[in-house]
Design a protein around this motif. Structure first.
Motif, PDB file in Angstrom:
ATOM      1  N   LEU A  88      52.782  15.994  62.386  1.00  0.00           N
ATOM      2  CA  LEU A  88      51.590  15.797  61.969  1.00  0.00           C
ATOM      3  C   LEU A  88      50.562  16.777  62.718  1.00  0.00           C
ATOM      4  N   LEU A  89      50.312  16.314  63.656  1.00  0.00           N
ATOM      5  CA  LEU A  89      49.435  17.038  64.818  1.00  0.00           C
ATOM      6  C   LEU A  89      49.791  18.332  64.935  1.00  0.00           C
ATOM      7  N   GLU A  90      51.116  18.752  65.012  1.00  0.00           N
ATOM      8  CA  GLU A  90      51.151  19.984  65.209  1.00  0.00           C
ATOM      9  C   GLU A  90      50.903  21.000  63.935  1.00  0.00           C
ATOM     10  N   THR A  91      51.134  20.370  62.673  1.00  0.00           N
ATOM     11  CA  THR A  91      50.512  21.137  61.522  1.00  0.00           C
ATOM     12  C   THR A  91      49.082  21.382  61.727  1.00  0.00           C
ATOM     13  N   ILE A  92      48.342  20.010  62.054  1.00  0.00           N
ATOM     14  CA  ILE A  92      46.835  20.185  62.142  1.00  0.00           C
ATOM     15  C   ILE A  92      46.327  21.199  63.149  1.00  0.00           C
ATOM     16  N   THR A  93      47.014  21.258  64.307  1.00  0.00           N
ATOM     17  CA  THR A  93      46.483  22.220  65.285  1.00  0.00           C
ATOM     18  C   THR A  93      46.990  23.479  65.070  1.00  0.00           C
ATOM     19  N   THR A  94      47.824  23.729  64.656  1.00  0.00           N
ATOM     20  CA  THR A  94      48.093  25.265  63.952  1.00  0.00           C
ATOM     21  C   THR A  94      47.072  25.481  63.108  1.00  0.00           C
ATOM     22  N   ARG A  95      46.679  24.843  61.983  1.00  0.00           N
ATOM     23  CA  ARG A  95      45.796  25.241  61.150  1.00  0.00           C
ATOM     24  C   ARG A  95      44.584  25.335  61.766  1.00  0.00           C
ATOM     25  N   LEU A  96      44.264  24.459  62.864  1.00  0.00           N
ATOM     26  CA  LEU A  96      43.147  24.575  63.313  1.00  0.00           C
ATOM     27  C   LEU A  96      42.759  25.876  64.225  1.00  0.00           C
ATOM     28  N   HIS A  97      43.738  26.503  64.666  1.00  0.00           N
ATOM     29  CA  HIS A  97      43.767  27.716  65.351  1.00  0.00           C
ATOM     30  C   HIS A  97      43.524  28.868  64.423  1.00  0.00           C
ATOM     31  N   VAL A  98      44.056  28.689  63.364  1.00  0.00           N
ATOM     32  CA  VAL A  98      43.742  29.642  62.254  1.00  0.00           C
ATOM     33  C   VAL A  98      42.395  29.858  61.935  1.00  0.00           C
ATOM     34  N   ASN A  99      41.801  28.503  61.544  1.00  0.00           N
ATOM     35  CA  ASN A  99      40.304  28.245  61.353  1.00  0.00           C
ATOM     36  C   ASN A  99      39.428  28.531  62.426  1.00  0.00           C
ATOM     37  N   ILE A 100      39.877  28.551  63.852  1.00  0.00           N
ATOM     38  CA  ILE A 100      39.133  29.146  64.885  1.00  0.00           C
ATOM     39  C   ILE A 100      38.922  30.505  64.806  1.00  0.00           C
ATOM     40  N   ASP A 101      40.035  31.014  64.701  1.00  0.00           N
ATOM     41  CA  ASP A 101      39.976  32.570  64.444  1.00  0.00           C
ATOM     42  C   ASP A 101      38.988  33.165  63.246  1.00  0.00           C
ATOM     43  N   VAL A 102      39.344  32.164  61.920  1.00  0.00           N
ATOM     44  CA  VAL A 102      38.432  32.680  60.927  1.00  0.00           C
ATOM     45  C   VAL A 102      36.885  32.694  61.421  1.00  0.00           C
ATOM     46  N   SER A 103      36.463  31.595  61.962  1.00  0.00           N
ATOM     47  CA  SER A 103      35.311  31.386  62.409  1.00  0.00           C
ATOM     48  C   SER A 103      34.728  32.165  63.323  1.00  0.00           C
ATOM     49  N   ALA A 104      35.137  33.109  63.901  1.00  0.00           N
ATOM     50  CA  ALA A 104      34.909  33.843  64.981  1.00  0.00           C
ATOM     51  C   ALA A 104      33.412  34.481  65.076  1.00  0.00           C
ATOM     52  N   ARG A 105      32.969  34.768  63.895  1.00  0.00           N
ATOM     53  CA  ARG A 105      31.508  35.383  63.845  1.00  0.00           C
ATOM     54  C   ARG A 105      30.515  34.057  63.791  1.00  0.00           C
ATOM     55  N   ASP A 106      30.737  32.755  63.337  1.00  0.00           N
ATOM     56  CA  ASP A 106      30.171  31.665  63.409  1.00  0.00           C
ATOM     57  C   ASP A 106      30.233  31.129  64.673  1.00  0.00           C
ATOM     58  N   LEU A 107      29.466  31.246  65.868  1.00  0.00           N
ATOM     59  CA  LEU A 107      29.843  30.673  67.159  1.00  0.00           C
ATOM     60  C   LEU A 107      29.966  29.145  67.134  1.00  0.00           C
ATOM     61  N   VAL A 108      28.879  28.737  66.523  1.00  0.00           N
ATOM     62  CA  VAL A 108      28.711  27.100  66.315  1.00  0.00           C
ATOM     63  C   VAL A 108      29.712  26.561  65.489  1.00  0.00           C
ATOM     64  N   THR A 109      30.235  27.079  64.531  1.00  0.00           N
ATOM     65  CA  THR A 109      31.210  26.300  63.851  1.00  0.00           C
ATOM     66  C   THR A 109      32.802  26.549  64.790  1.00  0.00           C
ATOM     67  N   GLN A 110      32.958  27.651  65.247  1.00  0.00           N
ATOM     68  CA  GLN A 110      33.871  28.130  66.265  1.00  0.00           C
ATOM     69  C   GLN A 110      34.088  26.947  67.411  1.00  0.00           C
ATOM     70  N   GLY A 111      32.851  26.784  67.869  1.00  0.00           N
ATOM     71  CA  GLY A 111      32.894  25.851  69.090  1.00  0.00           C
ATOM     72  C   GLY A 111      33.265  24.452  68.383  1.00  0.00           C
ATOM     73  N   LEU A 112      32.700  23.987  67.545  1.00  0.00           N
ATOM     74  CA  LEU A 112      32.952  22.682  66.888  1.00  0.00           C
ATOM     75  C   LEU A 112      34.477  22.461  66.627  1.00  0.00           C
ATOM     76  N   LEU A 113      35.375  23.570  66.107  1.00  0.00           N
ATOM     77  CA  LEU A 113      36.526  23.688  65.712  1.00  0.00           C
ATOM     78  C   LEU A 113      37.539  23.549  67.218  1.00  0.00           C
ATOM     79  N   ILE A 114      36.890  24.374  68.343  1.00  0.00           N
ATOM     80  CA  ILE A 114      37.574  24.418  69.222  1.00  0.00           C
ATOM     81  C   ILE A 114      37.458  23.074  69.988  1.00  0.00           C
ATOM     82  N   ARG A 115      36.553  22.347  70.058  1.00  0.00           N
ATOM     83  CA  ARG A 115      36.358  20.879  70.630  1.00  0.00           C
ATOM     84  C   ARG A 115      37.260  19.943  69.727  1.00  0.00           C
ATOM     85  N   LEU A 116      37.399  20.114  68.580  1.00  0.00           N
ATOM     86  CA  LEU A 116      38.213  19.193  67.805  1.00  0.00           C
ATOM     87  C   LEU A 116      39.593  19.528  68.070  1.00  0.00           C
TER      88      LEU A 116
END
Length: 148
Positions: A103-131
């Protein structure tokens, strides 16, 4: 590929949905664990539930800050999330830990995709990176628990 506000909102919605589902699944599994030495697994699952709940609040707040109205809180419990769940029957500790590793592998895979998606929104990206850091740390602890 141009990333839009809608893409970032979708990334936040997906992450929020995953966190709410994770919290619910952890609570269900924790109550169904059976075995001789469950204390450490209970503590690990408690940490995972805490991270899911705390992070969900931050993700929801970020989404609202960006002007996106999310309505996943009540909806998530009833709709089918793509995350694999764990059985509701009594669970051996080793089975539960293995299920949460997946389950955590699936979530982290999705998080990494979402980190890439949010690359132009540094605050969101930082939040997702910390998560992602917190989730990956707990996944590593699950892996160690499975090996014990």
């Amino acid at each position: 590929m141009t990333v839009t506000k809608i893409d970032v909102a979708h990334a936040l919605d997906q992450t929020l949905s995953d966190l709410i589902t994770l919290d619910l699944v952890v609570r269900q599994a924790r109550g169904n664990l059976v075995g001789m030495r469950l204390h450490r697994s209970h503590l690990l699952l408690d940490q995972l539930a805490d991270v899911a709940r705390e992070s969900a609040k931050g993700i929801a707040a970020r989404s609202m800050t960006l002007g996106h109205k999310t309505d996943l809180w009540a909806d998530t419990a009833t709709r089918k999330n793509a995350l694999r769940s764990v059985d509701v029957k009594p669970l051996r500790e080793s089975d539960a830990i293995a299920a949460f590793e997946n389950l955590l592998e699936t979530i982290t895979t999705r998080l990494h995709v979402n980190i890439d998606v949010s690359a132009r929104d540094l605050v969101t990206q930082g939040l997702l990176i910390r998560l992602a850091d917190r989730i990956e740390n707990l996944a590593w602890m699950m892996h160690l628990r499975a090996a014990a």
